[in-house]
Design a protein around this motif. Structure first.
Motif, mmCIF file in Angstrom:
data_model
loop_
_atom_site.group_PDB
_atom_site.id
_atom_site.type_symbol
_atom_site.label_atom_id
_atom_site.label_comp_id
_atom_site.label_asym_id
_atom_site.label_seq_id
_atom_site.Cartn_x
_atom_site.Cartn_y
_atom_site.Cartn_z
ATOM 1 N N PRO A 97 1.343 -0.968 0.171
ATOM 2 C CA PRO A 97 -0.502 -0.371 -0.132
ATOM 3 C C PRO A 97 0.919 0.712 0.026
ATOM 4 O O PRO A 97 0.719 2.122 -0.592
ATOM 5 N N TYR A 98 1.803 1.545 0.440
ATOM 6 C CA TYR A 98 2.426 2.267 0.608
ATOM 7 C C TYR A 98 3.553 2.783 -0.388
ATOM 8 O O TYR A 98 3.280 3.836 -1.272
ATOM 9 N N ARG A 99 4.382 1.665 -1.304
ATOM 10 C CA ARG A 99 4.789 2.037 -2.597
ATOM 11 C C ARG A 99 3.294 2.558 -3.661
ATOM 12 O O ARG A 99 3.861 2.830 -4.146
ATOM 13 N N HIS A 100 2.271 2.014 -3.288
ATOM 14 C CA HIS A 100 1.676 2.203 -4.546
ATOM 15 C C HIS A 100 1.126 3.949 -4.403
ATOM 16 O O HIS A 100 1.351 4.610 -5.014
ATOM 17 N N ARG A 101 1.925 5.128 -2.855
ATOM 18 C CA ARG A 101 1.378 6.230 -3.075
ATOM 19 C C ARG A 101 2.799 6.765 -2.443
ATOM 20 O O ARG A 101 2.820 8.406 -2.835
ATOM 21 N N HIS A 115 12.990 -4.865 -22.473
ATOM 22 C CA HIS A 115 11.610 -4.749 -22.315
ATOM 23 C C HIS A 115 10.849 -3.259 -22.928
ATOM 24 O O HIS A 115 11.512 -2.182 -23.263
ATOM 25 N N THR A 116 9.692 -3.614 -23.526
ATOM 26 C CA THR A 116 9.304 -2.392 -23.935
ATOM 27 C C THR A 116 8.646 -1.254 -23.433
ATOM 28 O O THR A 116 8.629 -1.391 -21.561
ATOM 29 N N VAL A 117 8.374 -0.387 -24.006
ATOM 30 C CA VAL A 117 7.862 0.613 -23.401
ATOM 31 C C VAL A 117 6.599 0.823 -22.389
ATOM 32 O O VAL A 117 6.271 0.792 -21.423
ATOM 33 N N PHE A 118 5.653 -0.430 -23.343
ATOM 34 C CA PHE A 118 4.633 -1.124 -22.473
ATOM 35 C C PHE A 118 4.989 -1.825 -20.633
ATOM 36 O O PHE A 118 4.639 -1.628 -20.213
ATOM 37 N N ASP A 119 5.467 -2.573 -21.394
ATOM 38 C CA ASP A 119 5.899 -3.230 -20.122
ATOM 39 C C ASP A 119 6.517 -2.428 -19.530
ATOM 40 O O ASP A 119 6.276 -3.202 -18.012
ATOM 41 N N ILE A 120 7.368 -2.017 -18.953
ATOM 42 C CA ILE A 120 8.126 -1.034 -18.209
ATOM 43 C C ILE A 120 7.116 -0.369 -17.785
ATOM 44 O O ILE A 120 7.303 -0.335 -16.298
ATOM 45 N N VAL A 121 6.181 0.987 -18.243
ATOM 46 C CA VAL A 121 5.359 1.466 -17.460
ATOM 47 C C VAL A 121 4.401 0.084 -16.752
ATOM 48 O O VAL A 121 3.299 0.668 -16.103
ATOM 49 N N ALA A 122 3.587 -0.791 -17.274
ATOM 50 C CA ALA A 122 2.606 -1.278 -16.867
ATOM 51 C C ALA A 122 3.193 -2.255 -15.454
ATOM 52 O O ALA A 122 2.417 -2.995 -14.778
ATOM 53 N N GLU A 123 4.977 -2.835 -15.180
ATOM 54 C CA GLU A 123 5.217 -3.359 -14.378
ATOM 55 C C GLU A 123 4.352 -2.653 -12.870
ATOM 56 O O GLU A 123 4.530 -3.617 -12.283
ATOM 57 N N PRO A 124 4.348 -1.823 -13.133
ATOM 58 C CA PRO A 124 4.985 -1.293 -10.741
ATOM 59 C C PRO A 124 2.950 -1.603 -10.776
ATOM 60 O O PRO A 124 2.358 -2.186 -9.916
ATOM 61 N N LEU A 158 1.772 -4.517 -7.818
ATOM 62 C CA LEU A 158 0.776 -3.597 -6.643
ATOM 63 C C LEU A 158 -0.412 -3.928 -6.798
ATOM 64 O O LEU A 158 -0.992 -3.826 -6.015
ATOM 65 N N ARG A 159 -0.406 -5.016 -8.381
ATOM 66 C CA ARG A 159 -2.270 -5.443 -8.842
ATOM 67 C C ARG A 159 -2.963 -4.357 -8.449
ATOM 68 O O ARG A 159 -4.363 -5.060 -7.461
ATOM 69 N N LEU A 160 -2.891 -3.593 -9.551
ATOM 70 C CA LEU A 160 -3.941 -2.285 -9.568
ATOM 71 C C LEU A 160 -4.955 -1.922 -10.479
ATOM 72 O O LEU A 160 -5.521 -1.251 -10.723
ATOM 73 N N VAL A 161 -4.706 -3.824 -11.442
ATOM 74 C CA VAL A 161 -5.613 -3.985 -12.179
ATOM 75 C C VAL A 161 -6.450 -4.530 -12.440
ATOM 76 O O VAL A 161 -5.463 -6.038 -12.407
ATOM 77 N N GLU A 162 -7.407 -5.174 -13.100
ATOM 78 C CA GLU A 162 -8.214 -6.580 -12.942
ATOM 79 C C GLU A 162 -7.653 -7.119 -13.941
ATOM 80 O O GLU A 162 -8.599 -8.167 -14.448
ATOM 81 N N ASN A 163 -7.631 -6.312 -15.642
ATOM 82 C CA ASN A 163 -7.925 -7.097 -16.948
ATOM 83 C C ASN A 163 -6.956 -6.096 -17.857
ATOM 84 O O ASN A 163 -6.436 -5.264 -18.148
#
Length: 333
Positions: free
Chosen positions: A97-101, A117-126, A130-135
């Protein structure tokens, strides 16, 4: 304008790194020594506020940032986030939760990006970790939003690119997008423009200011460049050998510094034309003392152009020299 509520507070923060003694030290029973990278810092950051940490290399700026982002553990003091003591928190699950903020922008964008890694994978990694997206639809939307906020438009054109296919400014924007993707409340930016051309620096600084205004996000901006700090910060804190020697508004610290070290930092900046009204002091002599052997009394005394016997034996206390302007110098008035 920044909110008056503090989002983060450091209380007497200390970070000491122990030094392994040699055989003779152990035989003779000499006490173990330590590098005092950070040696008692008090600092508060308001929601939506930009604070700059300024000082020479080795002053403790990056160590403070690493403690705030939980990449380093303090040896003393407290780290409070929205009033909650986070000092002893450890472990991936506890810190999720702290790293999320709280996120960090590193100095070397190329080293911070995985070249495979591609730009998409780099930005998508966090977002994934942190499990912030569902799909995948939510993931694509968040990545696109982050890239657009960092000034990479249209975002889809950068999805399949690799770091070596980007310019220096674009790589730095990808790093910023990676931090923005999780929508943090505080970002620690460690020398984010020091490796960029001057024209690109202005663009990146404008991106950071716009993001603060848009999301009411707090920013800790770490730099060795006092004029650069003045351009972006609401307040500036000056560090020297692990201690905060002066703190105040950006205008006060830049144009009316009261500590000789702050004056020296400003005078070290190349100037064009006449500089009427500047507080001039002789150039600093020598190197920064070792953080493993911090001088007694005022730790700046050996380099200070001013002379005052009291500084040799007694460490100066931070005194108020103006509205919310503190300076740790016996001669400050």
């Amino acid at each position: 304008m920044p909110d008056t509520a503090d989002i983060l507070r450091l209380e007497s923060l200390q970070v000491h790194f122990p030094i392994q003694g040699g055989l003779f030290d152990r035989v003779l029973g000499r006490p173990a020594s330590a590098v005092r990278a950070v040696d008692g810092i008090d600092l508060n950051i308001g929601r939506g506020e930009i604070i700059a940490l300024v000082g020479e290399s080795g002053s403790g700026k990056t160590t403070v940032g690493r403690v705030i982002t939980k990449l380093a553990q303090p040896t003393g003091g407290r780290l409070l986030f929205e009033g909650r003591d986070m000092t002893a928190e450890r472990g991936a699950s506890a810190l999720r939760p702290y790293r999320h903020r709280v996120q960090m922008i590193f100095q070397d964008a190329y080293q911070a990006l995985n070249p495979r890694h591609t730009v998409f994978d780099i930005v998508a990694e966090p977002l994934r970790s942190l499990r912030l997206v569902e799909n995948s639809i939510q993931l694509t939307d968040r990545v696109s939003e982050a890239l657009a906020s960092a000034g990479l438009n249209p975002p889809g054109d950068f999805f399949a690119r690799f770091p070596h296919e980007l310019s220096g400014g674009q790589r730095q924007r990808v790093v910023i997008a990676g931090a923005l993707a999780v929508k943090p409340d505080l970002i620690v930016a460690d020398e984010p423009v020091s490796m960029l051309d001057v024209s690109i620096r202005a663009q990146i600084l404008q991106v950071l200011v716009d993001l603060r205004d848009k999301y009411n996000m707090a920013l800790l901006f770490i730099t060795h460049d006092l004029p650069l700090a003045w351009l972006i910060a609401d307040r500036i804190a000056v560090l020297y050998l692990g201690k905060m020697v002066e703190i105040g508004s950006a205008d006060e610290i830049t144009f009316s510094p009261r500590h000789p070290y702050t004056v020296a930092l400003r005078n070290a900046t190349p100037q064009i034309g006449a500089n009427a009204g500047r507080a001039e002091l002789p150039a600093l002599q020598g190197e920064v003392p070792s953080a493993a052997r911090v001088p007694k009394g005022c730790r700046f005394h050996s380099r200070c152009p001013l002379t005052f016997d009291r500084c040799k034996v007694e460490e100066p206390l931070a005194i108020e020299v103006g509205p919310q302007h503190l300076s740790a110098c016996w001669l400050a008035k």
